[in-house]
Design a protein around this motif. Structure first.
Motif, PDB file in Angstrom:
ATOM      1  N   SER A   1      -1.481  14.869  -2.440  1.00 16.04           N
ATOM      2  CA  SER A   1      -0.723  16.063  -2.817  1.00 16.04           C
ATOM      3  C   SER A   1       0.777  15.778  -2.823  1.00 16.04           C
ATOM      4  N   LYS A   2       1.473  16.339  -3.814  1.00 17.50           N
ATOM      5  CA  LYS A   2       2.925  16.155  -3.884  1.00 17.50           C
ATOM      6  C   LYS A   2       3.649  16.907  -2.777  1.00 17.50           C
ATOM      7  N   PHE A   3       2.945  17.824  -2.096  1.00 14.80           N
ATOM      8  CA  PHE A   3       3.540  18.575  -0.994  1.00 14.80           C
ATOM      9  C   PHE A   3       3.286  17.900   0.356  1.00 14.80           C
TER      10      PHE A   3
ATOM     11  N   VAL B   1       5.114   8.172   0.085  1.00 17.05           N
ATOM     12  CA  VAL B   1       6.552   8.298  -0.138  1.00 17.05           C
ATOM     13  C   VAL B   1       6.815   9.420  -1.126  1.00 17.05           C
ATOM     14  N   GLU B   2       8.052   9.934  -1.098  1.00 18.35           N
ATOM     15  CA  GLU B   2       8.464  10.983  -2.026  1.00 18.35           C
ATOM     16  C   GLU B   2       8.721  10.403  -3.410  1.00 18.35           C
ATOM     17  N   VAL B   3       8.581  11.256  -4.409  1.00 16.29           N
ATOM     18  CA  VAL B   3       8.843  10.861  -5.791  1.00 16.29           C
ATOM     19  C   VAL B   3       9.943  11.752  -6.345  1.00 16.29           C
ATOM     20  N   GLY B   4      10.896  11.154  -7.061  1.00 12.17           N
ATOM     21  CA  GLY B   4      11.952  11.930  -7.701  1.00 12.17           C
ATOM     22  C   GLY B   4      13.230  11.971  -6.908  1.00 12.17           C
ATOM     23  N   GLY B   5      13.164  12.002  -5.583  1.00 12.49           N
ATOM     24  CA  GLY B   5      14.366  12.014  -4.763  1.00 12.49           C
ATOM     25  C   GLY B   5      14.853  10.604  -4.504  1.00 12.49           C
ATOM     26  N   LEU B   6      16.171  10.423  -4.571  1.00 12.24           N
ATOM     27  CA  LEU B   6      16.726   9.105  -4.313  1.00 12.24           C
ATOM     28  C   LEU B   6      16.593   8.736  -2.846  1.00 12.24           C
ATOM     29  N   LEU B   7      16.752   9.737  -1.967  1.00 10.83           N
ATOM     30  CA  LEU B   7      16.706   9.479  -0.542  1.00 10.83           C
ATOM     31  C   LEU B   7      15.835  10.532   0.124  1.00 10.83           C
ATOM     32  N   SER B   8      15.055  10.114   1.091  1.00 17.37           N
ATOM     33  CA  SER B   8      14.269  11.051   1.872  1.00 17.37           C
ATOM     34  C   SER B   8      15.121  11.601   3.011  1.00 17.37           C
ATOM     35  N   VAL B   9      14.582  12.608   3.698  1.00 19.92           N
ATOM     36  CA  VAL B   9      15.312  13.202   4.822  1.00 19.92           C
ATOM     37  C   VAL B   9      15.534  12.165   5.915  1.00 19.92           C
ATOM     38  N   GLU B  10      14.513  11.334   6.173  1.00 21.33           N
ATOM     39  CA  GLU B  10      14.657  10.301   7.194  1.00 21.33           C
ATOM     40  C   GLU B  10      15.722   9.284   6.808  1.00 21.33           C
TER      41      GLU B  10
ATOM     42  N   LYS C   1       0.836  -1.211   0.000  1.00 19.97           N
ATOM     43  CA  LYS C   1       0.000   0.000   0.000  1.00 19.97           C
ATOM     44  C   LYS C   1       0.872   1.263   0.000  1.00 19.97           C
ATOM     45  N   ILE C   2       1.838   1.286  -0.931  1.00 19.33           N
ATOM     46  CA  ILE C   2       2.735   2.422  -1.093  1.00 19.33           C
ATOM     47  C   ILE C   2       2.092   3.422  -2.048  1.00 19.33           C
ATOM     48  N   VAL C   3       1.985   4.675  -1.611  1.00 20.31           N
ATOM     49  CA  VAL C   3       1.337   5.722  -2.405  1.00 20.31           C
ATOM     50  C   VAL C   3       2.359   6.821  -2.687  1.00 20.31           C
ATOM     51  N   PRO C   4       2.852   6.954  -3.929  1.00 15.65           N
ATOM     52  CA  PRO C   4       3.782   8.048  -4.256  1.00 15.65           C
ATOM     53  C   PRO C   4       3.056   9.392  -4.244  1.00 15.65           C
ATOM     54  N   ALA C   5       3.634  10.364  -3.555  1.00 20.19           N
ATOM     55  CA  ALA C   5       3.014  11.692  -3.466  1.00 20.19           C
ATOM     56  C   ALA C   5       3.002  12.356  -4.836  1.00 20.19           C
ATOM     57  N   GLY C   6       1.828  12.860  -5.241  1.00 22.75           N
ATOM     58  CA  GLY C   6       1.691  13.553  -6.511  1.00 22.75           C
ATOM     59  C   GLY C   6       1.409  12.649  -7.689  1.00 22.75           C
ATOM     60  N   GLU C   7       1.405  11.337  -7.505  1.00 19.94           N
ATOM     61  CA  GLU C   7       1.127  10.403  -8.594  1.00 19.94           C
ATOM     62  C   GLU C   7      -0.151   9.622  -8.302  1.00 19.94           C
ATOM     63  N   GLU C   8      -0.773   9.135  -9.372  1.00 18.91           N
ATOM     64  CA  GLU C   8      -2.027   8.406  -9.221  1.00 18.91           C
ATOM     65  C   GLU C   8      -1.792   6.996  -8.688  1.00 18.91           C
ATOM     66  N   THR C   9      -2.692   6.584  -7.817  1.00 21.95           N
ATOM     67  CA  THR C   9      -2.686   5.225  -7.263  1.00 21.95           C
ATOM     68  C   THR C   9      -4.053   4.608  -7.514  1.00 21.95           C
ATOM     69  N   GLU C  10      -4.055   3.377  -7.969  1.00 22.14           N
ATOM     70  CA  GLU C  10      -5.316   2.713  -8.301  1.00 22.14           C
ATOM     71  C   GLU C  10      -5.613   1.606  -7.299  1.00 22.14           C
ATOM     72  N   LEU C  11      -6.875   1.492  -6.945  1.00 19.23           N
ATOM     73  CA  LEU C  11      -7.352   0.368  -6.150  1.00 19.23           C
ATOM     74  C   LEU C  11      -8.678  -0.109  -6.731  1.00 19.23           C
ATOM     75  N   LEU C  12      -9.082  -1.305  -6.335  1.00 18.57           N
ATOM     76  CA  LEU C  12     -10.327  -1.905  -6.823  1.00 18.57           C
ATOM     77  C   LEU C  12     -11.283  -2.097  -5.655  1.00 18.57           C
ATOM     78  N   VAL C  13     -12.529  -1.678  -5.861  1.00 19.14           N
ATOM     79  CA  VAL C  13     -13.570  -1.816  -4.847  1.00 19.14           C
ATOM     80  C   VAL C  13     -14.528  -2.916  -5.296  1.00 19.14           C
ATOM     81  N   GLY C  14     -14.612  -3.954  -4.499  1.00 17.76           N
ATOM     82  CA  GLY C  14     -15.552  -5.035  -4.795  1.00 17.76           C
ATOM     83  C   GLY C  14     -16.837  -4.871  -4.001  1.00 17.76           C
ATOM     84  N   LEU C  15     -17.974  -5.051  -4.667  1.00 16.80           N
ATOM     85  CA  LEU C  15     -19.280  -4.890  -4.019  1.00 16.80           C
ATOM     86  C   LEU C  15     -20.150  -6.101  -4.338  1.00 16.80           C
TER      87      LEU C  15
END
Length: 247
Positions: A112-114, A147-156, A43-57
């Motif tokens: 948001s990418k911010f 998670v951040e996008v574009g940077g190789l390493l985060s501040v942490e 469940k990794i979500v890149p900030a500023g990029e689209e993430t897809e999931l499927l909802v079953g009903l």
């Protein structure tokens, strides 16, 4: 029977557009939902990029239902009253689910990418109508990792790597000091050659070298022969060398 709702029947609404009345909606009896993140078990979500999931009903009620929209909100994990972000509202048209039928609805969102990277709670809702009465089910209420996008390493990551290098350096200095102390304990003292034999330098303190006192030259001032012989006998017995004095 399972039906996958095609994207041709999808519509998108702004993040702040309401999809229901202000009163909270409850789920209809016999309607069950489930959520899957395709190829994204973490469940990794890149900030500023689209993430897809499927909802079953699954509709096990007594009437056909019409899916109206899917939307979600992002919350801080320690307090759901604090919103991190209202995510995309995705509407559906002609998305009916008959009785005893299972259907799958794709949902795409982007944070948001911010947004500060870290763990957040995602709450997803699916809104539908039965006999023109609105209902709502929560299809997901759990944690995602932004998670951040574009940077190789985060501040942490940079902080953790720097801390690890510092700890390894301290460990190396400690090991070097231990080796130096051990080598000093096992190192033998230098040897000094004496003739054909050898002895340790630390044994020098046990050697006693007797150095005779320097000779004292005394001249007798006495003019008499007896006194002169007396002086000679006295100082010769004492181990001194006596010279003849001048009168």
């Amino acid at each position: 029977m399972q039906e996958v709702v095609d994207g041709a029947d999808l519509g998108y609404v702004g993040d702040d557009t309401p999809v229901s009345s202000e009163e909270p909606l409850s789920p209809a009896p016999g309607v069950e939902t489930v959520c899957v993140f395709p190829k994204n078990a973490g469940k990794i979500v890149p900030a500023g990029e689209e993430t897809e999931l499927l909802v079953g009903l699954q509709n096990e009620g007594e009437s056909t239902l019409n899916v109206v929209a899917v939307h979600s909100t992002l919350h801080l994990p320690y307090d759901h009253k604090m919103y991190g972000q209202n995510l995309t509202v995705q509407s559906f048209y002609n998305a009916s689910v008959p009785v005893s039928v299972q259907a799958t609805f794709p949902y795409t969102f982007a944070v948001s990418k911010f947004l500060q990277p870290g763990a957040y709670d995602l709450v997803g809702y699916i809104v539908y109508e039965i006999d023109q009465h609105p209902y709502q089910n929560v299809f997901y209420n759990g944690t995602i990792e932004v998670v951040e996008v574009g940077g190789l390493l985060s501040v942490e990551s940079v902080f953790l790597i720097t801390l690890g290098i510092a700890l390894l350096g301290l460990l190396g200095l400690w090991a070097y000091g231990q080796v130096q102390q051990l080598s000093k304990k096992t190192k033998k003292g230098p040897k000094v050659e004496l003739g054909t034999g050898t002895t340790d330098a630390n044994m020098d303190e046990w050697l006693e070298v007797i150095i005779p006192p320097p000779p004292i030259y005394l001249c007798s001032a006495e003019s008499g022969a007896e006194a002169y012989r007396y002086d000679i006998n006295l100082f010769c017995l004492a181990g001194y060398r006596v010279c003849k004095g001048q009168s």
